[in-house]
Design a protein around this motif. Sequence first.
Motif, PDB file in Angstrom:
ATOM      1  N   LEU A 224       0.834  -1.198   0.000  1.00 32.58           N
ATOM      2  CA  LEU A 224       0.000   0.000   0.000  1.00 32.58           C
ATOM      3  C   LEU A 224       0.869   1.248   0.000  1.00 32.58           C
ATOM      4  CD1 LEU A 224      -2.547  -1.021   2.799  1.00 32.58           C
ATOM      5  CD2 LEU A 224      -2.918  -1.123   0.329  1.00 32.58           C
ATOM      6  N   ASP A 225       0.446   2.257  -0.762  1.00 36.17           N
ATOM      7  CA  ASP A 225       1.088   3.567  -0.641  1.00 36.17           C
ATOM      8  C   ASP A 225       0.339   4.374   0.412  1.00 36.17           C
ATOM      9  OD1 ASP A 225      -1.282   4.293  -1.871  1.00 36.17           O
ATOM     10  OD2 ASP A 225      -0.345   4.838  -3.789  1.00 36.17           O
ATOM     11  N   VAL A 226       0.701   5.645   0.574  1.00 36.50           N
ATOM     12  CA  VAL A 226       0.076   6.454   1.621  1.00 36.50           C
ATOM     13  C   VAL A 226      -1.428   6.566   1.407  1.00 36.50           C
ATOM     14  CG1 VAL A 226      -0.024   8.755   2.647  1.00 36.50           C
ATOM     15  CG2 VAL A 226       2.184   7.754   2.066  1.00 36.50           C
ATOM     16  N   ALA A 227      -1.843   6.790   0.160  1.00 31.64           N
ATOM     17  CA  ALA A 227      -3.271   6.901  -0.124  1.00 31.64           C
ATOM     18  C   ALA A 227      -3.985   5.585   0.172  1.00 31.64           C
ATOM     19  CB  ALA A 227      -3.476   7.301  -1.583  1.00 31.64           C
ATOM     20  N   GLY A 228      -3.342   4.473  -0.168  1.00 35.61           N
ATOM     21  CA  GLY A 228      -3.943   3.170   0.101  1.00 35.61           C
ATOM     22  C   GLY A 228      -4.059   2.900   1.590  1.00 35.61           C
ATOM     23  N   LEU A 229      -3.054   3.304   2.342  1.00 38.73           N
ATOM     24  CA  LEU A 229      -3.094   3.142   3.790  1.00 38.73           C
ATOM     25  C   LEU A 229      -4.240   3.952   4.377  1.00 38.73           C
ATOM     26  CD1 LEU A 229      -1.837   2.216   6.496  1.00 38.73           C
ATOM     27  CD2 LEU A 229      -0.356   4.239   6.371  1.00 38.73           C
ATOM     28  N   ALA A 230      -4.381   5.201   3.919  1.00 44.84           N
ATOM     29  CA  ALA A 230      -5.447   6.066   4.426  1.00 44.84           C
ATOM     30  C   ALA A 230      -6.821   5.489   4.096  1.00 44.84           C
ATOM     31  CB  ALA A 230      -5.298   7.470   3.847  1.00 44.84           C
ATOM     32  N   ALA A 231      -6.942   4.876   2.917  1.00 42.61           N
ATOM     33  CA  ALA A 231      -8.221   4.300   2.517  1.00 42.61           C
ATOM     34  C   ALA A 231      -8.535   3.020   3.285  1.00 42.61           C
ATOM     35  CB  ALA A 231      -8.212   4.010   1.015  1.00 42.61           C
ATOM     36  N   THR A 232      -7.501   2.314   3.747  1.00 42.60           N
ATOM     37  CA  THR A 232      -7.682   1.037   4.421  1.00 42.60           C
ATOM     38  C   THR A 232      -8.133   1.206   5.861  1.00 42.60           C
ATOM     39  OG1 THR A 232      -6.006   0.015   3.011  1.00 42.60           O
ATOM     40  CG2 THR A 232      -6.518  -1.116   5.075  1.00 42.60           C
ATOM     41  N   MET A 233      -7.640   2.251   6.527  1.00 40.96           N
ATOM     42  CA  MET A 233      -7.990   2.424   7.943  1.00 40.96           C
ATOM     43  C   MET A 233      -8.185   3.884   8.281  1.00 40.96           C
ATOM     44  SD  MET A 233      -4.300   1.440   9.588  1.00 40.96           S
ATOM     45  CE  MET A 233      -4.572  -0.238   9.028  1.00 40.96           C
ATOM     46  N   GLN A 234      -8.923   4.124   9.326  1.00 39.78           N
ATOM     47  CA  GLN A 234      -9.188   5.478   9.772  1.00 39.78           C
ATOM     48  C   GLN A 234      -8.006   5.989  10.571  1.00 39.78           C
ATOM     49  OE1 GLN A 234     -11.903   7.518   9.365  1.00 39.78           O
ATOM     50  NE2 GLN A 234     -12.726   6.053   7.900  1.00 39.78           N
ATOM     51  N   LYS A 235      -7.633   7.253  10.349  1.00 46.55           N
ATOM     52  CA  LYS A 235      -6.582   7.891  11.154  1.00 46.55           C
ATOM     53  C   LYS A 235      -7.242   8.641  12.294  1.00 46.55           C
ATOM     54  CE  LYS A 235      -2.896  11.332  11.088  1.00 46.55           C
ATOM     55  NZ  LYS A 235      -3.346  11.946  12.344  1.00 46.55           N
ATOM     56  N   ARG A 236      -6.770   8.401  13.493  1.00 49.20           N
ATOM     57  CA  ARG A 236      -7.326   9.114  14.633  1.00 49.20           C
ATOM     58  C   ARG A 236      -6.703  10.497  14.763  1.00 49.20           C
ATOM     59  NH1 ARG A 236      -4.527   6.711  20.145  1.00 49.20           N
ATOM     60  NH2 ARG A 236      -2.411   7.260  19.606  1.00 49.20           N
ATOM     61  N   ALA A 237      -7.369  11.365  15.502  1.00 47.33           N
ATOM     62  CA  ALA A 237      -6.828  12.696  15.791  1.00 47.33           C
ATOM     63  C   ALA A 237      -5.658  12.573  16.755  1.00 47.33           C
ATOM     64  CB  ALA A 237      -7.914  13.579  16.417  1.00 47.33           C
ATOM     65  N   PRO A 238      -4.713  13.483  16.699  1.00 48.84           N
ATOM     66  CA  PRO A 238      -3.605  13.450  17.651  1.00 48.84           C
ATOM     67  C   PRO A 238      -4.109  13.520  19.084  1.00 48.84           C
ATOM     68  CG  PRO A 238      -3.186  15.039  15.891  1.00 48.84           C
ATOM     69  CD  PRO A 238      -4.609  14.589  15.744  1.00 48.84           C
ATOM     70  N   ILE A 239      -3.294  13.019  20.029  1.00 42.67           N
ATOM     71  CA  ILE A 239      -3.648  13.052  21.439  1.00 42.67           C
ATOM     72  C   ILE A 239      -3.768  14.502  21.876  1.00 42.67           C
ATOM     73  CG2 ILE A 239      -2.876  12.424  23.749  1.00 42.67           C
ATOM     74  CD1 ILE A 239      -1.256  10.171  22.387  1.00 42.67           C
ATOM     75  N   TYR A 240      -4.974  14.865  22.323  1.00 41.69           N
ATOM     76  CA  TYR A 240      -5.166  16.263  22.713  1.00 41.69           C
ATOM     77  C   TYR A 240      -6.446  16.348  23.505  1.00 41.69           C
ATOM     78  CZ  TYR A 240      -5.797  21.317  22.257  1.00 41.69           C
ATOM     79  OH  TYR A 240      -5.960  22.655  22.512  1.00 41.69           O
ATOM     80  N   ASP A 241      -6.344  16.699  24.758  1.00 43.62           N
ATOM     81  CA  ASP A 241      -7.490  16.836  25.632  1.00 43.62           C
ATOM     82  C   ASP A 241      -7.771  18.323  25.814  1.00 43.62           C
ATOM     83  OD1 ASP A 241      -9.398  16.908  27.589  1.00 43.62           O
ATOM     84  OD2 ASP A 241      -8.520  15.271  28.747  1.00 43.62           O
ATOM     85  N   LYS A 242      -8.860  18.787  25.212  1.00 42.73           N
ATOM     86  CA  LYS A 242      -9.118  20.221  25.194  1.00 42.73           C
ATOM     87  C   LYS A 242      -9.353  20.808  26.578  1.00 42.73           C
ATOM     88  CE  LYS A 242     -12.422  19.591  22.188  1.00 42.73           C
ATOM     89  NZ  LYS A 242     -13.597  19.892  21.344  1.00 42.73           N
ATOM     90  N   GLY A 243      -9.697  19.984  27.545  1.00 40.97           N
ATOM     91  CA  GLY A 243      -9.985  20.528  28.855  1.00 40.97           C
ATOM     92  C   GLY A 243      -8.880  20.303  29.868  1.00 40.97           C
ATOM     93  N   GLN A 244      -7.764  19.734  29.461  1.00 44.14           N
ATOM     94  CA  GLN A 244      -6.767  19.330  30.436  1.00 44.14           C
ATOM     95  C   GLN A 244      -5.402  19.932  30.133  1.00 44.14           C
ATOM     96  OE1 GLN A 244      -7.679  17.810  33.184  1.00 44.14           O
ATOM     97  NE2 GLN A 244      -9.795  17.621  32.515  1.00 44.14           N
ATOM     98  N   ASP A 245      -4.392  19.257  30.631  1.00 46.25           N
ATOM     99  CA  ASP A 245      -3.040  19.801  30.628  1.00 46.25           C
ATOM    100  C   ASP A 245      -2.548  20.147  29.225  1.00 46.25           C
ATOM    101  OD1 ASP A 245      -0.835  20.463  32.298  1.00 46.25           O
ATOM    102  OD2 ASP A 245       0.218  18.709  31.553  1.00 46.25           O
ATOM    103  N   GLU A 246      -2.792  19.243  28.263  1.00 48.07           N
ATOM    104  CA  GLU A 246      -2.257  19.455  26.926  1.00 48.07           C
ATOM    105  C   GLU A 246      -2.858  20.695  26.273  1.00 48.07           C
ATOM    106  OE1 GLU A 246       0.518  18.195  24.000  1.00 48.07           O
ATOM    107  OE2 GLU A 246       0.211  17.837  26.136  1.00 48.07           O
ATOM    108  N   HIS A 247      -4.106  20.978  26.602  1.00 46.46           N
ATOM    109  CA  HIS A 247      -4.769  22.186  26.092  1.00 46.46           C
ATOM    110  C   HIS A 247      -3.959  23.432  26.458  1.00 46.46           C
ATOM    111  CE1 HIS A 247      -8.001  25.220  25.701  1.00 46.46           C
ATOM    112  NE2 HIS A 247      -7.691  25.585  26.926  1.00 46.46           N
ATOM    113  N   TYR A 248      -3.590  23.537  27.713  1.00 51.63           N
ATOM    114  CA  TYR A 248      -2.863  24.722  28.169  1.00 51.63           C
ATOM    115  C   TYR A 248      -1.416  24.710  27.678  1.00 51.63           C
ATOM    116  CZ  TYR A 248      -6.977  25.216  31.041  1.00 51.63           C
ATOM    117  OH  TYR A 248      -8.281  25.347  31.442  1.00 51.63           O
ATOM    118  N   ASN A 249      -0.839  23.521  27.556  1.00 52.39           N
ATOM    119  CA  ASN A 249       0.517  23.434  27.023  1.00 52.39           C
ATOM    120  C   ASN A 249       0.596  23.977  25.603  1.00 52.39           C
ATOM    121  OD1 ASN A 249       1.590  22.306  29.310  1.00 52.39           O
ATOM    122  ND2 ASN A 249       1.452  20.202  28.592  1.00 52.39           N
ATOM    123  N   LEU A 250      -0.332  23.565  24.740  1.00 54.62           N
ATOM    124  CA  LEU A 250      -0.283  23.995  23.340  1.00 54.62           C
ATOM    125  C   LEU A 250      -0.633  25.473  23.204  1.00 54.62           C
ATOM    126  CD1 LEU A 250      -1.592  21.006  21.204  1.00 54.62           C
ATOM    127  CD2 LEU A 250       0.637  21.417  22.238  1.00 54.62           C
TER     128      LEU A 250
END
Length: 438
Positions: A224-250
């Motif tokens: 599979l190339d990159v497009a094939g990989l993307a079509a085969t499985m769903q990509k999740r969003a990066p780890i990021y908790d909008k209400g917690q520590d990472e929110h304030y860090n970013l």
Amino acid sequence: MSDLFATAGLEGAAPRPLADRLRPQRLSEVVGQEHLTGPEGALTRMIANRSLGSLIFWGPPGTGKTTVARLLARETDLHFEQISAIFTGVADLKKVFEAARGRRAIGQGTLLFVDEIHRFNRAQQDGFLPVMEDGTITLIGATTENPSFELNAALLSRARVLVFKALDAEAIERLLQRAETLEGRRLPLDPDARAALAGMADGDGRYLLGLAEELLSLPEGPDLDVAGLAATMQKRAPIYDKGQDEHYNLLSCFHKSLRGSDVNGAMYWAARMITGGEDPGTVFRRLCCAASEDVGMADPQAMPMVVAAWTAFDRVGWPEGRLFLAQAIAYVATAPKSNAAYSAFNAALALAQKTGSLPPPKHILNAPTKLMKELGYHAGYRYDHDFPDAYAGQEFFPEELAGDPRTDFYAPNERGFEREVKKRLEYWARLRAERQGR
């Protein structure tokens, strides 16, 4: 889970996830945490010195916190007990502690691993203190949140915090190679797609192995190339908790990039927040703060620029609205910087708090009644527009503060438009000295 299979006599037949089958059997097999588990690692030294105490493991998901806790129990001959703060109440804790006391009475120690320990409230966290102090348990708590904010000071004072890192590219590649060796086949990916797979994992080894297991179960076929990989499985969003520590860090990273005039860094951290699901309004609010605090009078157009972009975004929406967000970020990041107005108002607030309710000079008070006129209100007021340059040079501070050097709050610098403001203030200062006869 494997212990349950063995107890039921199903160890050989029951399917086990790839991540479980690849679970390290020794600390030296743990990848990505060499600062803790390597030859000179903190945990390696603790075991060698037989000095294992209570610990807090702080780090993102899928970095080996549970696995390392299990291995520590094995290395120190402690009974391993695992609970999750999400599913455990006070009654459950009491049962765990009683069982640990029973084992202690017959010479068996207990390593209690508490996942998501920050989910316990303050009172529940305090409940661990007596059993930690008397040696009933050795506590290892795992958290994805900053322990400084989420755990009691008393608990932290009795435990050492060890930081687990998100898996880097080298660690991820080692995990993929182990998976391929165990399964006896290569991942069906070309080099670019293999790199993209690592990016999808976002430093989470458990999630990475879940993706790898899905790919290794595919029927034989071309890579599979990159497009094939993307079509085969769903990509999740990066780890990021909008209400917690990472929110304030970013948010902090974003604001500091703006202040530091790094437009590329500011774009990147804003993108990290947006791709993590952050409300664009949060980014615009931080831009407004930076436009005032860090740009200020060096470019007075920064604030209206951000507000205009925000208004346009609200009217147009996503995805076209990203144009307005990008323009506002670029404007604030590249604008000349001055915090003189921000610093001046902070100084004014401090002086106002110190000096209390000093009466204002009467000449700048209105006199709508006869009594007020008789008391001298408004007497001697000079209407600025009656003077050249619309500047009368009169005093506006209370008498006790007139001429006090502490009232020189605003000190414009030589950057951007503030250079012109500085010239204007210096000119008015000369006029004031002349018109006040100094």
